[in-house]
Write a protein that holds these residues in place. Structure first.
Motif, PDB file in Angstrom:
ATOM      1  N   VAL A 124       0.854  -1.184   0.000  1.00 25.00           N
ATOM      2  CA  VAL A 124       0.000   0.000   0.000  1.00 25.00           C
ATOM      3  C   VAL A 124       0.890   1.234   0.000  1.00 25.00           C
ATOM      4  O   VAL A 124       1.831   1.326   0.786  1.00 25.00           O
ATOM      5  CB  VAL A 124      -0.926   0.016   1.235  1.00 25.00           C
ATOM      6  N   GLU A 125       0.615   2.172  -0.894  1.00 23.66           N
ATOM      7  CA  GLU A 125       1.367   3.421  -0.938  1.00 23.66           C
ATOM      8  C   GLU A 125       0.434   4.601  -0.744  1.00 23.66           C
ATOM      9  O   GLU A 125      -0.680   4.628  -1.279  1.00 23.66           O
ATOM     10  CB  GLU A 125       2.105   3.568  -2.271  1.00 23.66           C
ATOM     11  N   VAL A 126       0.877   5.571   0.039  1.00 25.99           N
ATOM     12  CA  VAL A 126       0.120   6.813   0.220  1.00 25.99           C
ATOM     13  C   VAL A 126       0.291   7.655  -1.040  1.00 25.99           C
ATOM     14  O   VAL A 126       1.411   7.898  -1.491  1.00 25.99           O
ATOM     15  CB  VAL A 126       0.628   7.586   1.452  1.00 25.99           C
ATOM     16  N   ARG A 127      -0.822   8.043  -1.621  1.00 22.70           N
ATOM     17  CA  ARG A 127      -0.762   8.843  -2.857  1.00 22.70           C
ATOM     18  C   ARG A 127       0.067  10.111  -2.660  1.00 22.70           C
ATOM     19  O   ARG A 127       0.010  10.746  -1.599  1.00 22.70           O
ATOM     20  CB  ARG A 127      -2.176   9.246  -3.287  1.00 22.70           C
ATOM     21  N   ALA A 128       0.833  10.480  -3.680  1.00 24.21           N
ATOM     22  CA  ALA A 128       1.649  11.689  -3.632  1.00 24.21           C
ATOM     23  C   ALA A 128       0.756  12.887  -3.970  1.00 24.21           C
ATOM     24  O   ALA A 128       0.674  13.330  -5.112  1.00 24.21           O
ATOM     25  CB  ALA A 128       2.815  11.586  -4.612  1.00 24.21           C
ATOM     26  N   LEU A 129       0.061  13.388  -2.954  1.00 29.92           N
ATOM     27  CA  LEU A 129      -0.911  14.472  -3.141  1.00 29.92           C
ATOM     28  C   LEU A 129      -0.353  15.781  -2.601  1.00 29.92           C
ATOM     29  O   LEU A 129       0.241  15.828  -1.530  1.00 29.92           O
ATOM     30  CB  LEU A 129      -2.220  14.132  -2.419  1.00 29.92           C
ATOM     31  N   ILE A 130      -0.567  16.855  -3.355  1.00 31.89           N
ATOM     32  CA  ILE A 130      -0.205  18.203  -2.918  1.00 31.89           C
ATOM     33  C   ILE A 130      -1.414  19.104  -3.127  1.00 31.89           C
ATOM     34  O   ILE A 130      -2.265  18.833  -3.981  1.00 31.89           O
ATOM     35  CB  ILE A 130       1.010  18.757  -3.702  1.00 31.89           C
ATOM     36  N   ASN A 131      -1.510  20.170  -2.333  1.00 29.68           N
ATOM     37  CA  ASN A 131      -2.614  21.115  -2.526  1.00 29.68           C
ATOM     38  C   ASN A 131      -2.213  22.554  -2.249  1.00 29.68           C
ATOM     39  O   ASN A 131      -3.043  23.461  -2.300  1.00 29.68           O
ATOM     40  CB  ASN A 131      -3.823  20.738  -1.652  1.00 29.68           C
ATOM     41  N   SER A 132      -0.951  22.765  -1.941  1.00 29.42           N
ATOM     42  CA  SER A 132      -0.466  24.133  -1.748  1.00 29.42           C
ATOM     43  C   SER A 132       0.975  24.202  -2.220  1.00 29.42           C
ATOM     44  O   SER A 132       1.678  23.196  -2.230  1.00 29.42           O
ATOM     45  CB  SER A 132      -0.562  24.550  -0.274  1.00 29.42           C
ATOM     46  N   VAL A 133       1.392  25.395  -2.606  1.00 28.26           N
ATOM     47  CA  VAL A 133       2.740  25.577  -3.148  1.00 28.26           C
ATOM     48  C   VAL A 133       3.495  26.575  -2.278  1.00 28.26           C
ATOM     49  O   VAL A 133       3.105  27.746  -2.212  1.00 28.26           O
ATOM     50  CB  VAL A 133       2.688  26.081  -4.608  1.00 28.26           C
ATOM     51  N   PRO A 134       4.560  26.149  -1.608  1.00 26.37           N
ATOM     52  CA  PRO A 134       5.352  27.096  -0.817  1.00 26.37           C
ATOM     53  C   PRO A 134       5.928  28.186  -1.714  1.00 26.37           C
ATOM     54  O   PRO A 134       6.447  27.902  -2.798  1.00 26.37           O
ATOM     55  CB  PRO A 134       6.469  26.225  -0.235  1.00 26.37           C
ATOM     56  N   PRO A 135       5.828  29.449  -1.311  1.00 25.76           N
ATOM     57  CA  PRO A 135       6.373  30.537  -2.142  1.00 25.76           C
ATOM     58  C   PRO A 135       7.880  30.415  -2.294  1.00 25.76           C
ATOM     59  O   PRO A 135       8.569  29.853  -1.427  1.00 25.76           O
ATOM     60  CB  PRO A 135       5.979  31.800  -1.358  1.00 25.76           C
ATOM     61  N   SER A 136       8.385  30.912  -3.393  1.00 25.74           N
ATOM     62  CA  SER A 136       9.821  30.929  -3.697  1.00 25.74           C
ATOM     63  C   SER A 136      10.419  29.534  -3.850  1.00 25.74           C
ATOM     64  O   SER A 136      11.632  29.363  -3.781  1.00 25.74           O
ATOM     65  CB  SER A 136      10.606  31.694  -2.612  1.00 25.74           C
ATOM     66  N   SER A 137       9.579  28.531  -4.051  1.00 29.33           N
ATOM     67  CA  SER A 137      10.070  27.172  -4.257  1.00 29.33           C
ATOM     68  C   SER A 137      10.205  26.891  -5.752  1.00 29.33           C
ATOM     69  O   SER A 137       9.596  27.586  -6.585  1.00 29.33           O
ATOM     70  CB  SER A 137       9.110  26.160  -3.632  1.00 29.33           C
TER      71      SER A 137
END
Length: 469
Positions: A124-137
């Motif tokens: 079982v793998e935890v989906r690679a989910l993102i929902n916000s973007v750190p500034p200056s990244s």
């Protein structure tokens, strides 16, 4: 004390399997060629168990750091006249090559088999989910360059990296590590909107994340965070899981299964909301409205004050979220490859790890990467203890990786190792006669010095890691 015990059990179990299989490879091929085997030992030093079966003494040594198979050999002692045709030194060079190479090769085969079992077990793998973007990244810069943003969907899933399918954060880390070892300048990822109810959406964004700021020599670098790949907070229901006995929650009387409805009169939607509210009120008395067995109740808590990662005081209640399979289902992937699909995955994974190991070794030899990456028996014991406690999949994963590493290490052309003997035999084929005893002794001394030096460095690294936590 418990962790030390688990480390000891894990280490003995892991190394016992790997060493036994390795030595069995030498032993079995020698038996096929009717070469006399006088001793089969798992471990070095004084025997703590010994039994003679047929013409072979089987034993377990007190030091579980390797093993050996001893053959009838005129170079190591007298051999009875009737056993001379079966002496190892009288065999053709090709038979000797087969016997010596069998140990490392069986370790590589073991790794493949273990990885097959791992994939067959349905990891079982935890989906690679993102929902916000750190500034200056780097991620923010790439989205800005493409005039894109992630506001149109609450969740985005990373589905590919450098053209390979990504099942979750674990496989993404593997792809990132592979890119760094190969000295790639950027990691190419594909992201798609993801809805926990309906799944992946058709839209895709293709992004290039520069890797210049990442280093293999900085062990504690937060690679994902530096790229801007911040894991999305999973919207878990605000249901209490573990409660620490002497914590504010425990002293107030909260129990596992309580559903938190409100915090100081503010409705709580998800567990993350509750955590944010608690952390914002260090050392304050707060009121919780909870639901237990269909009945609403109120509790007063005096929150603790602890220091956060940034040094500022944050509130703490001493309670964890209840994680259920049903609640996690939308955020994980159950990988069911089937029998033949698992074998294909195991082959690809073994090949990838083999190639990565060789590239990593090459860069270490040429000084591109620090020797601090070498791990010794203490680190292996620690990882083994953690793996055996984490479950079947973690145990198989580490067992396969260690077996693969032992196979590769023993194929290196260093005298003392199997690869050193193979080097002697190749020289013998080229020159038409065996390498002289004097040359072999000098080679053994050099090989022993190299192995002891690397062992010292690995143990030093272990002690540094342990002392620094």
């Amino acid at each position: 004390m418990t962790s030390v015990l688990w480390s000891l059990i894990g280490f003995v179990l892991m190394m016992g399997v790997i060493v036994t299989v390795h030595e069995w490879g030498h032993f079995q091929v020698a038996r096929w060629f009717n070469i006399k085997v006088t001793r089969f030992s798992v471990g070095f030093g004084k025997a703590i168990f010994q039994r003679r079966i047929g013409e072979t003494d089987y034993q377990i040594g007190a030091i579980p750091l390797g093993g050996y198979v001893k053959f009838a050999d005129e170079r190591e002692g007298d051999v009875a006249a009737e056993d001379l045709p079966r002496a190892f030194n009288r065999q053709s060079v090709y038979k000797r090559i087969a016997v010596v190479s069998a140990g490392p090769l069986i370790n590589l085969i073991l790794a493949l088999g273990v990885f097959w079992l791992m994939f067959l077990s349905g990891p079982v793998e935890v989906r690679a989910l993102i929902n916000s973007v750190p500034p200056s990244s780097p991620l923010a810069a790439e989205l800005e360059a493409q005039n894109q943003n992630l506001d149109s969907s609450p969740l985005w899933q990373i589905t590919e990296a450098d053209g390979e399918s990504i099942q979750g954060w674990k496989s993404l880390h593997q792809a990132l590590l592979k890119a760094l070892i190969a000295q790639e300048t950027a990691l190419q990822i594909t992201i798609q909107p993801y809805d926990p109810v309906t799944g992946l959406q058709a839209k895709s964004l293709f992004l290039n994340l520069p890797l210049a700021s990442l280093s293999l020599d900085e062990e504690k670098q937060p690679w994902f965070g530096m790229l801007g790949l911040k894991p999305a907070a999973i919207a878990m229901p605000a249901v209490v899981g573990r409660v620490l006995a002497d914590s504010p929650a425990g002293l107030a009387g909260l129990r596992e299964g309580d559903r938190i409805l409100a915090f100081n009169g503010t409705t709580v939607q998800h567990w993350q909301d509750f955590v944010a509210m608690v952390q914002a009120r260090p050392a304050e008395q707060v009121t919780l409205k909870i639901e237990r067995a269909g009945v609403e109740q109120r509790y007063e808590l005096m929150l603790n004050s602890v220091r956060g990662a940034d040094g500022k005081a944050i509130g703490q209640a001493g309670v964890g979220v209840l994680v259920t399979e049903e609640a996690m289902q939308p955020y994980v992937q159950n990988l069911d490859y089937g029998v033949w699909g698992s074998l294909n995955e195991a082959w690809n994974y073994s090949r990838s790890m083999f190639e990565m190991s060789l590239k990593m070794l090459q860069r270490v030899i040429f000084g591109d990467i620090s020797l601090s990456h070498l791990s010794g028996p203490l680190s292996i014991a620690q990882y083994s203890g953690e793996a055996i406690q984490s479950g079947w999949i973690s145990f198989l994963s580490l067992l396969g990786l260690l077996s693969l590493s032992v196979g590769i290490l023993n194929l290196l052309p260093i005298p003392v190792l199997d690869g050193g003997h193979l080097l002697y035999y190749l020289i013998e084929i080229v020159k038409g006669s065996p390498v002289s005893e004097n040359a072999m002794q000098i080679g053994q001394m050099i090989g022993l010095f190299v192995i002891m030096s690397l062992t010292f460095v690995a143990l030093f690294n272990d002690l540094i890691r342990i002392s620094h936590g």
